[in-house]
Motif scaffolding. Structure first.
Motif, mmCIF file in Angstrom:
data_model
loop_
_atom_site.group_PDB
_atom_site.id
_atom_site.type_symbol
_atom_site.label_atom_id
_atom_site.label_comp_id
_atom_site.label_asym_id
_atom_site.label_seq_id
_atom_site.Cartn_x
_atom_site.Cartn_y
_atom_site.Cartn_z
ATOM 1 N N MET A 1 -22.703 9.265 -8.024
ATOM 2 C CA MET A 1 -22.669 10.698 -7.932
ATOM 3 C C MET A 1 -22.910 11.087 -6.475
ATOM 4 S SD MET A 1 -25.101 13.501 -9.678
ATOM 5 C CE MET A 1 -24.106 14.564 -10.656
ATOM 6 N N ASN A 2 -22.216 12.095 -6.048
ATOM 7 C CA ASN A 2 -22.347 12.562 -4.677
ATOM 8 C C ASN A 2 -22.880 13.989 -4.636
ATOM 9 O OD1 ASN A 2 -21.318 10.265 -3.395
ATOM 10 N ND2 ASN A 2 -19.243 10.937 -3.769
ATOM 11 N N LEU A 3 -23.575 14.264 -3.558
ATOM 12 C CA LEU A 3 -24.003 15.613 -3.254
ATOM 13 C C LEU A 3 -23.129 16.066 -2.090
ATOM 14 C CD1 LEU A 3 -26.071 17.897 -3.696
ATOM 15 C CD2 LEU A 3 -27.513 16.768 -2.014
ATOM 16 N N ILE A 4 -22.457 17.194 -2.235
ATOM 17 C CA ILE A 4 -21.545 17.672 -1.200
ATOM 18 C C ILE A 4 -22.081 18.980 -0.638
ATOM 19 C CG2 ILE A 4 -19.194 18.401 -0.669
ATOM 20 C CD1 ILE A 4 -18.301 16.738 -3.112
ATOM 21 N N LYS A 5 -22.244 18.997 0.679
ATOM 22 C CA LYS A 5 -22.679 20.213 1.367
ATOM 23 C C LYS A 5 -21.623 20.549 2.407
ATOM 24 C CE LYS A 5 -27.471 18.756 1.096
ATOM 25 N NZ LYS A 5 -28.623 18.293 1.885
ATOM 26 N N SER A 6 -21.283 21.815 2.510
ATOM 27 C CA SER A 6 -20.253 22.218 3.438
ATOM 28 C C SER A 6 -20.670 23.474 4.185
ATOM 29 C CB SER A 6 -18.947 22.464 2.683
ATOM 30 O OG SER A 6 -17.881 22.635 3.569
ATOM 31 N N ASP A 7 -20.361 23.491 5.461
ATOM 32 C CA ASP A 7 -20.562 24.698 6.242
ATOM 33 C C ASP A 7 -19.316 24.912 7.094
ATOM 34 O OD1 ASP A 7 -20.750 23.107 8.555
ATOM 35 O OD2 ASP A 7 -22.929 23.163 8.589
ATOM 36 N N CYS A 9 -18.549 24.071 10.059
ATOM 37 C CA CYS A 9 -18.124 22.977 10.938
ATOM 38 C C CYS A 9 -17.956 21.634 10.228
ATOM 39 C CB CYS A 9 -19.115 22.816 12.084
ATOM 40 S SG CYS A 9 -19.213 24.248 13.153
ATOM 41 N N PHE A 10 -18.903 21.276 9.360
ATOM 42 C CA PHE A 10 -18.890 19.947 8.761
ATOM 43 C C PHE A 10 -19.106 19.990 7.255
ATOM 44 C CE2 PHE A 10 -20.012 19.029 13.164
ATOM 45 C CZ PHE A 10 -19.147 17.979 13.437
ATOM 46 N N THR A 11 -18.525 18.999 6.582
ATOM 47 C CA THR A 11 -18.767 18.762 5.170
ATOM 48 C C THR A 11 -19.442 17.403 5.074
ATOM 49 O OG1 THR A 11 -16.880 20.076 4.483
ATOM 50 C CG2 THR A 11 -17.705 18.469 2.900
ATOM 51 N N THR A 12 -20.558 17.359 4.362
ATOM 52 C CA THR A 12 -21.344 16.137 4.257
ATOM 53 C C THR A 12 -21.371 15.681 2.809
ATOM 54 O OG1 THR A 12 -22.736 16.905 6.072
ATOM 55 C CG2 THR A 12 -23.593 15.118 4.735
ATOM 56 N N PHE A 13 -21.097 14.398 2.598
ATOM 57 C CA PHE A 13 -21.153 13.769 1.283
ATOM 58 C C PHE A 13 -22.333 12.804 1.299
ATOM 59 C CE2 PHE A 13 -16.816 14.719 2.334
ATOM 60 C CZ PHE A 13 -16.324 15.325 1.202
ATOM 61 N N GLU A 14 -23.189 12.916 0.300
ATOM 62 C CA GLU A 14 -24.347 12.032 0.235
ATOM 63 C C GLU A 14 -24.389 11.372 -1.135
ATOM 64 O OE1 GLU A 14 -29.198 12.216 0.664
ATOM 65 O OE2 GLU A 14 -28.010 13.992 1.098
ATOM 66 N N ASP A 15 -24.484 10.066 -1.152
ATOM 67 C CA ASP A 15 -24.602 9.308 -2.396
ATOM 68 C C ASP A 15 -26.067 9.332 -2.803
ATOM 69 O OD1 ASP A 15 -24.549 7.612 -4.523
ATOM 70 O OD2 ASP A 15 -23.677 5.923 -3.444
ATOM 71 N N ILE A 16 -26.386 10.098 -3.847
ATOM 72 C CA ILE A 16 -27.790 10.262 -4.210
ATOM 73 C C ILE A 16 -28.344 9.044 -4.954
ATOM 74 C CG2 ILE A 16 -27.653 12.767 -4.226
ATOM 75 C CD1 ILE A 16 -27.566 12.653 -7.274
ATOM 76 N N PHE A 17 -27.477 8.107 -5.346
ATOM 77 C CA PHE A 17 -27.946 6.898 -6.020
ATOM 78 C C PHE A 17 -27.901 5.673 -5.115
ATOM 79 C CE2 PHE A 17 -26.521 9.522 -9.667
ATOM 80 C CZ PHE A 17 -27.756 9.660 -10.265
ATOM 81 N N ALA A 18 -27.707 5.877 -3.834
ATOM 82 C CA ALA A 18 -27.654 4.759 -2.900
ATOM 83 C C ALA A 18 -29.043 4.145 -2.745
ATOM 84 C CB ALA A 18 -27.133 5.228 -1.548
ATOM 85 N N GLU A 19 -29.045 2.852 -2.515
ATOM 86 C CA GLU A 19 -30.301 2.162 -2.249
ATOM 87 C C GLU A 19 -30.812 2.586 -0.878
ATOM 88 O OE1 GLU A 19 -31.790 0.191 -4.476
ATOM 89 O OE2 GLU A 19 -30.154 0.548 -5.881
ATOM 90 N N GLU A 20 -32.099 2.550 -0.673
ATOM 91 C CA GLU A 20 -32.682 3.009 0.580
ATOM 92 C C GLU A 20 -32.217 2.213 1.790
ATOM 93 O OE1 GLU A 20 -36.798 3.809 0.713
ATOM 94 O OE2 GLU A 20 -36.832 4.670 -1.286
ATOM 95 N N ASP A 21 -31.864 0.948 1.611
ATOM 96 C CA ASP A 21 -31.458 0.131 2.745
ATOM 97 C C ASP A 21 -29.954 0.228 3.037
ATOM 98 O OD1 ASP A 21 -30.774 -1.138 0.409
ATOM 99 O OD2 ASP A 21 -31.266 -3.153 1.125
ATOM 100 N N GLU A 22 -29.221 1.013 2.273
ATOM 101 C CA GLU A 22 -27.791 1.183 2.504
ATOM 102 C C GLU A 22 -27.546 2.197 3.614
ATOM 103 O OE1 GLU A 22 -25.205 1.837 -0.858
ATOM 104 O OE2 GLU A 22 -26.637 0.821 -2.167
#
Length: 64
Positions: A1-7, A9-22
């Protein structure tokens, strides 16, 4: 699952289930480029649906 934030200038995709070391848990792209990708996808999707008979060709052309 991704969290998508957009403004503006930029759109940011964040994998909320990623391991901390990724390292690849966040991706950032210019919003204008992201919108170009979405529009291209929509165009290809409507063309494919009209070719396969899912929607009428006129309806696809109107959507584009």
């Amino acid at each position: 699952m991704n969290l998508i934030k957009s403004d503006k200038c930029f759109t940011t995709f964040e994998d909320i289930f990623a391991e901390e070391d990724e390292e690849d848990s966040v991706c950032e792209i210019e919003t204008l480029e992201y919108l170009k990708i979405l529009l291209l996808w929509a165009k290809e999707n409507f063309q494919y649906k009209s070719q396969t008979g899912v929607i009428v060709r006129e309806e696809a052309e109107l959507a584009l």
